[in-house]
Design a protein around this motif. Structure first.
Motif, PDB file in Angstrom:
ATOM      1  N   LYS A  77     -42.008  -9.727  -6.448  1.00  0.00           N
ATOM      2  CA  LYS A  77     -40.976  -9.615  -7.486  1.00  0.00           C
ATOM      3  C   LYS A  77     -40.985  -8.249  -8.173  1.00  0.00           C
ATOM      4  O   LYS A  77     -40.318  -8.071  -9.195  1.00  0.00           O
ATOM      5  CB  LYS A  77     -41.184 -10.702  -8.544  1.00  0.00           C
ATOM      6  N   TYR A  80     -36.570  -4.806  -8.621  1.00  0.00           N
ATOM      7  CA  TYR A  80     -35.361  -5.494  -9.069  1.00  0.00           C
ATOM      8  C   TYR A  80     -34.275  -5.281  -8.013  1.00  0.00           C
ATOM      9  O   TYR A  80     -33.730  -4.191  -7.877  1.00  0.00           O
ATOM     10  CB  TYR A  80     -34.887  -4.951 -10.407  1.00  0.00           C
ATOM     11  N   ASP A  85     -32.958 -10.626 -11.210  1.00  0.00           N
ATOM     12  CA  ASP A  85     -34.323 -10.107 -11.279  1.00  0.00           C
ATOM     13  C   ASP A  85     -34.585  -9.357 -12.583  1.00  0.00           C
ATOM     14  O   ASP A  85     -35.746  -9.107 -12.929  1.00  0.00           O
ATOM     15  CB  ASP A  85     -34.606  -9.153 -10.111  1.00  0.00           C
ATOM     16  N   CYS A  86     -33.501  -8.963 -13.282  1.00  0.00           N
ATOM     17  CA  CYS A  86     -33.671  -8.113 -14.471  1.00  0.00           C
ATOM     18  C   CYS A  86     -32.623  -8.444 -15.530  1.00  0.00           C
ATOM     19  O   CYS A  86     -31.790  -7.597 -15.857  1.00  0.00           O
ATOM     20  CB  CYS A  86     -33.654  -6.640 -14.099  1.00  0.00           C
TER      21      CYS A  86
END
Length: 274
Positions: A77, A80, A85-86
């Motif tokens: 992970k 990003y 993811d962010c």
């Protein structure tokens, strides 16, 4: 690909501070493909935590942005790739090339190998280490001019404990009390609990990330790693402008008070807590 400062001026002191989200730099190929502005990136980074870490004689400060590689996440992970993811940010204009992803993951492994090398080197001299993993967080997400988010959910200082052995957690209340006593000029400070002490709590906003988990997993009962998050009351999170007076008091107070706790913990280690 990851720019970092590893500085160990007092290897006789078994304490290290880390600031892995301090950085703002991006490699050119990632900056060209970045879908958000530098100001948006800065808002989600932890600016000035590197200066706080530098108050400790032994410190590691990462200058590369978490938007290149997030060192507080596992390798799967750490990059990003999608907005999810962010925090929903459209961080890539186009999907990253597979070769770039490969190189980033390799850089991630190299950084952790360098961290392990330095930890091993210090543990050859000391039986135990205390590590402070320093971060900061936003509390005015509604925008410029809007009030701070409620204090009840946003302590001035948050200590994360989820990634350490249970027998260590009972000692965090002592650190909590020491950090509460950091003295600030309240007339120059906004967005904090305006009482006689700083509002320092455990596992309210964050409970600790991958880095502290990695340290405890790889060095069981040799290291106590504590994730400490500071609410960005010492700066304007929308402009990045620092309140220098407040930050100087906070930064120096953190190194002094946490140093007292580290000394106590090393003493407890020697008497057999781990």
């Amino acid at each position: 690909m990851i720019k970092s400062l590893f500085r160990f001026d007092r290897e006789d002191i078994p304490v290290v501070a880390l600031a892995v989200h301090h950085g703002h730099e991006l490699p050119p190929e990632l900056e060209e493909n970045c879908g958000i502005s530098p100001a948006e990136r800065l808002r989600e980074e932890d600016p000035y935590t590197g200066l706080m870490a530098a108050e400790y004689p032994n410190h590691i400060v990462v200058q590369t942005s978490r938007f290149a590689i997030d060192l507080n996440r596992g390798e799967d992970k750490c990059i990003y790739l999608q907005p999810e993811d962010c925090w929903g940010l459209e961080v890539r204009k186009t999907p990253l090339d597979g070769a770039i992803v490969h190189d980033l993951r390799e850089a991630y492994r190299d950084w952790y190998a360098l961290l392990a090398f330095n930890i091993d080197r210090l543990l050859a001299r000391h039986n135990h280490l205390v590590i402070f993993d320093l971060h900061s967080y936003n509390h005015r997400r509604r925008g410029v001019g809007h009030p701070s988010e409620p204090q009840k959910d946003n302590p001035d200082i948050n200590i994360g404990s989820s990634n350490m052995p249970q027998e260590y957690r009972i000692h965090l209340s002592r650190l909590q009390d020491l950090l509460k006593d950091i003295a600030l000029n309240r007339d120059l400070t906004d967005g904090i609990a305006h009482g006689s002490k700083l509002d320092c709590r455990i596992d309210v906003k964050f409970t600790g990330g991958y880095l502290s988990r990695w340290l405890h997993h790889n060095y069981p009962y040799q290291i106590i790693a504590v994730a400490v998050e500071f609410k960005k009351f010492f700066m304007d999170e929308w402009t990045g402008i620092l309140d220098g007076s407040c930050f100087q008091l906070l930064s120096r107070g953190m190194s002094v008070q946490s140093g007292l706790w580290a000394d106590e913990m090393i003493g407890l280690f020697k008497r057999g807590i781990g």
